[in-house]
Motif scaffolding. Structure first.
Motif, short mmCIF file in Angstrom:
data_model
loop_
_atom_site.label_atom_id
_atom_site.label_comp_id
_atom_site.label_asym_id
_atom_site.label_seq_id
_atom_site.Cartn_x
_atom_site.Cartn_y
_atom_site.Cartn_z
N ALA A 28 0.84 -1.20 0.00
CA ALA A 28 0.00 0.00 0.00
C ALA A 28 0.88 1.25 0.00
CB ALA A 28 -0.92 0.00 1.21
N LEU A 29 2.13 1.08 0.39
CA LEU A 29 3.09 2.18 0.33
C LEU A 29 4.09 1.88 -0.78
CD1 LEU A 29 4.11 2.86 4.05
CD2 LEU A 29 2.68 4.27 2.60
N LYS A 30 4.41 2.88 -1.55
CA LYS A 30 5.45 2.71 -2.55
C LYS A 30 6.78 2.40 -1.86
CE LYS A 30 3.80 3.68 -6.70
NZ LYS A 30 4.01 2.63 -7.69
N ALA A 31 7.63 1.68 -2.54
CA ALA A 31 8.88 1.23 -1.95
C ALA A 31 9.69 2.39 -1.36
CB ALA A 31 9.71 0.50 -2.99
N LYS A 32 9.73 3.53 -2.10
CA LYS A 32 10.55 4.63 -1.62
C LYS A 32 10.05 5.19 -0.29
CE LYS A 32 8.16 7.72 -4.81
NZ LYS A 32 8.26 8.78 -5.79
N VAL A 35 10.80 2.57 2.87
CA VAL A 35 12.12 2.66 3.51
C VAL A 35 12.09 3.76 4.57
CG1 VAL A 35 14.54 3.22 3.15
CG2 VAL A 35 13.32 1.82 1.47
N LEU A 36 11.54 4.90 4.16
CA LEU A 36 11.44 6.05 5.05
C LEU A 36 10.68 5.69 6.33
CD1 LEU A 36 11.74 9.29 5.02
CD2 LEU A 36 9.36 9.24 4.35
N TRP A 37 9.50 5.11 6.15
CA TRP A 37 8.66 4.85 7.30
C TRP A 37 9.18 3.70 8.16
CZ3 TRP A 37 5.85 8.41 9.17
CH2 TRP A 37 5.31 9.38 8.33
N LEU A 38 9.80 2.74 7.52
CA LEU A 38 10.40 1.66 8.30
C LEU A 38 11.50 2.20 9.20
CD1 LEU A 38 10.59 -1.38 5.86
CD2 LEU A 38 9.32 -1.22 8.01
N THR A 39 12.29 3.13 8.66
CA THR A 39 13.35 3.74 9.46
C THR A 39 12.76 4.48 10.65
OG1 THR A 39 14.50 4.10 7.37
CG2 THR A 39 15.39 5.19 9.31
N VAL A 40 11.72 5.25 10.38
CA VAL A 40 11.06 5.99 11.46
C VAL A 40 10.51 5.03 12.50
CG1 VAL A 40 9.10 7.48 12.04
CG2 VAL A 40 10.46 7.95 10.01
N GLY A 41 9.85 3.99 12.03
CA GLY A 41 9.26 3.00 12.94
C GLY A 41 10.33 2.35 13.81
N ALA A 42 11.44 1.99 13.18
CA ALA A 42 12.53 1.34 13.91
C ALA A 42 13.10 2.28 14.97
CB ALA A 42 13.61 0.91 12.93
N LEU A 43 13.31 3.55 14.59
CA LEU A 43 13.85 4.53 15.53
C LEU A 43 12.92 4.70 16.73
CD1 LEU A 43 15.35 7.29 13.20
CD2 LEU A 43 16.56 5.66 14.67
N LEU A 44 11.61 4.80 16.43
CA LEU A 44 10.62 4.94 17.50
C LEU A 44 10.68 3.74 18.44
CD1 LEU A 44 7.30 6.34 15.97
CD2 LEU A 44 8.75 7.37 17.73
N ALA A 45 10.75 2.56 17.85
CA ALA A 45 10.77 1.33 18.65
C ALA A 45 12.00 1.29 19.55
CB ALA A 45 10.74 0.11 17.73
N VAL A 46 13.14 1.67 18.97
CA VAL A 46 14.38 1.67 19.76
C VAL A 46 14.27 2.67 20.91
CG1 VAL A 46 16.84 2.26 19.74
CG2 VAL A 46 15.87 0.85 17.91
N ALA A 47 13.77 3.87 20.59
CA ALA A 47 13.65 4.92 21.60
C ALA A 47 12.72 4.49 22.73
CB ALA A 47 13.16 6.22 20.96
N ALA A 48 11.67 3.77 22.37
CA ALA A 48 10.71 3.35 23.38
C ALA A 48 11.21 2.15 24.17
CB ALA A 48 9.38 3.02 22.72
N GLY A 76 11.49 18.57 12.54
CA GLY A 76 12.33 18.66 11.33
C GLY A 76 11.94 17.59 10.32
N PHE A 77 11.70 16.40 10.84
CA PHE A 77 11.32 15.30 9.95
C PHE A 77 10.00 15.60 9.24
CE2 PHE A 77 8.76 11.41 9.58
CZ PHE A 77 9.49 10.77 8.59
N LEU A 78 9.01 16.05 10.01
CA LEU A 78 7.70 16.33 9.42
C LEU A 78 7.78 17.46 8.40
CD1 LEU A 78 5.31 15.98 12.48
CD2 LEU A 78 5.65 14.41 10.57
N LEU A 79 8.60 18.45 8.69
CA LEU A 79 8.76 19.58 7.77
C LEU A 79 9.34 19.10 6.43
CD1 LEU A 79 8.26 22.62 8.18
CD2 LEU A 79 10.73 22.89 8.36
N LEU A 80 10.38 18.29 6.52
CA LEU A 80 11.00 17.75 5.30
C LEU A 80 10.00 16.91 4.52
CD1 LEU A 80 14.58 16.72 6.43
CD2 LEU A 80 13.94 18.49 4.79
N LEU A 81 9.22 16.13 5.29
CA LEU A 81 8.24 15.27 4.65
C LEU A 81 7.19 16.11 3.91
CD1 LEU A 81 7.87 12.20 4.62
CD2 LEU A 81 6.10 12.49 6.35
N ALA A 82 6.72 17.17 4.57
CA ALA A 82 5.71 18.05 3.95
C ALA A 82 6.26 18.68 2.68
CB ALA A 82 5.27 19.12 4.94
N MET A 83 7.53 19.10 2.73
CA MET A 83 8.14 19.69 1.54
C MET A 83 8.24 18.67 0.42
SD MET A 83 11.03 22.08 3.25
CE MET A 83 12.20 21.93 1.94
N HIS A 84 8.60 17.46 0.80
CA HIS A 84 8.71 16.40 -0.19
C HIS A 84 7.34 16.13 -0.85
CE1 HIS A 84 9.97 12.76 -2.16
NE2 HIS A 84 9.00 12.09 -1.57
#
Lengths: 115, 244
Positions: A28-32, A35-48, A76-84
């Protein structure tokens, strides 16, 4: 963080990760984006999951108040995402416009041939 | 010489038959291309019934998008020149000859509602056209900025009564600005590509059908957008190395 809060956030992060993986799995998500969201998810999981990790990172970069670092990174992440997304939207709009033009021209050609 | 009349129409079924009939009488050898910009009132059917070419867009692209399609079709079909004509009856067929005569001296001709042309105070004289106060102010600022950007003094930057020769037609077929307030940007585009653009005074009428397409907030938003285009675009080069 207290034990209960920690647990709640760990569960939430886990849920987010499961949701992301599921979306990627269903394509349901394009490959590109996956990768982005998996990274975010992983970072969140590690932080938690590892309570001290955020404190440690904040300490390393010299931020005294750890939540500020978290919010700054998140913002910062959300801002970059919105610009993208704006960039992608502009590109898509150009393409849709061109397609609409092509469609109108083809339609007209078809009408001509049927007459 | 083949002349195309590019006529964007969005929900103009009411005014269109009259406008088309007038055109058929005034300029029978010009070929009308109606671009139905996603109308829901049967505009395309009206155009087809009148026997003119009609291009139907699947959804509303706005006036700029509709014009670009019309120019693209005219360029593809090998027309030598084209002019824009409003479907709402605002433009006067008796003024077409005046407009086209201007193409003898220029690549693009803009029909101005203000008769004074290059000599001072707009808004007086035979073709005087009444506009609201805030709109007048906005138009004044645009006039001034366009003059700074192009070095030419245009009195009516938003006029949609324009004629172009083939080279400009080819440019507009691919690059016509598609956002609202396209007319100002198109003026800049033509000038920056080195085409000569002149104004000729013409008479215009009150629109017959449809609604004025200006909502104040939208107007303000696009006004600011055009200001940015006007200032940011100066001296910039696009990927083709052409000043836009």
């Amino acid at each position: 963080m207290t034990g209960t809060a920690h647990l709640v956030f760990a569960v939430l992060a886990l849920l987010a990760l499961v949701l992301i993986i599921n979306l990627v799995r269903l394509q349901a998500l394009k490959a590109k984006y996956s990768v982005l969201w998996l990274t975010v998810g992983a970072l969140l999981a590690v932080a938690a999951a590892v309570p001290g990790v955020l404190d440690w990172v904040a300490d390393q970069v010299g931020v005294a108040y750890q939540p500020a670092l978290f919010l700054l990174l998140g913002f910062g992440f959300l801002l970059l995402l919105a610009m993208h997304f704006s960039y992608e939207l502009s590109r898509l709009e150009t393409r849709v416009r061109t397609l609409a033009e092509e469609l109108a021209l083809l339609h007209h050609e078809l009408d001509d041939q049927q007459d | 010489m083949r002349t195309a009349v590019v006529m964007p129409a969005f929900n103009e079924a009411e005014a269109l038959p009259g406008v088309l009939a007038e055109l058929a009488e005034a300029v029978p050898d010009h070929e009308v291309i109606v671009v139905d910009d996603g109308s829901s009132d049967g505009t395309a059917g009206v155009a087809a019934a009148a026997g003119v070419t009609c291009l139907r867009l699947p959804f509303n692209l706005g006036i700029g998008g509709a014009l670009r399609l019309g120019f693209r079709y005219a360029a593809d079909e090998g027309f030598d020149r084209a002019y824009q004509f409003d479907a709402d009856g605002q433009h006067d067929p008796s003024q077409i000859a005046t407009l086209l005569a201007g193409l003898e001296h220029a690549d693009m001709v803009v029909g101005t509602r203000f008769t004074t042309g290059d000599a001072g105070d707009p808004g007086s004289g035979e073709g005087a056209y009444r506009v609201g106060r805030s709109r007048n102010l906005a138009m004044g600022v645009l006039r001034w900025l366009v003059r700074r950007a192009t070095g030419h003094r245009f009195t009516d930057t938003s006029s949609g009564f324009r004629a172009l020769r083939r080279p400009v037609l080819e440019l507009f077929a691919t690059d016509y600005p598609v956002e609202y307030m396209d007319s100002v940007e198109a003026l800049l585009l033509a000038v920056r590509h080195g085409f000569t653009v002149i104004e000729v005074p013409v008479r215009m009428r009150e629109r017959r059908g449809g609604r004025p397409s200006n909502r104040n907030l939208r107007l303000a938003y696009h006004f600011v957008r055009v200001l940015i285009v006007l200032t940011a675009g100066l001296g910039r080069r696009n990927r083709l190395g052409v000043v836009v």
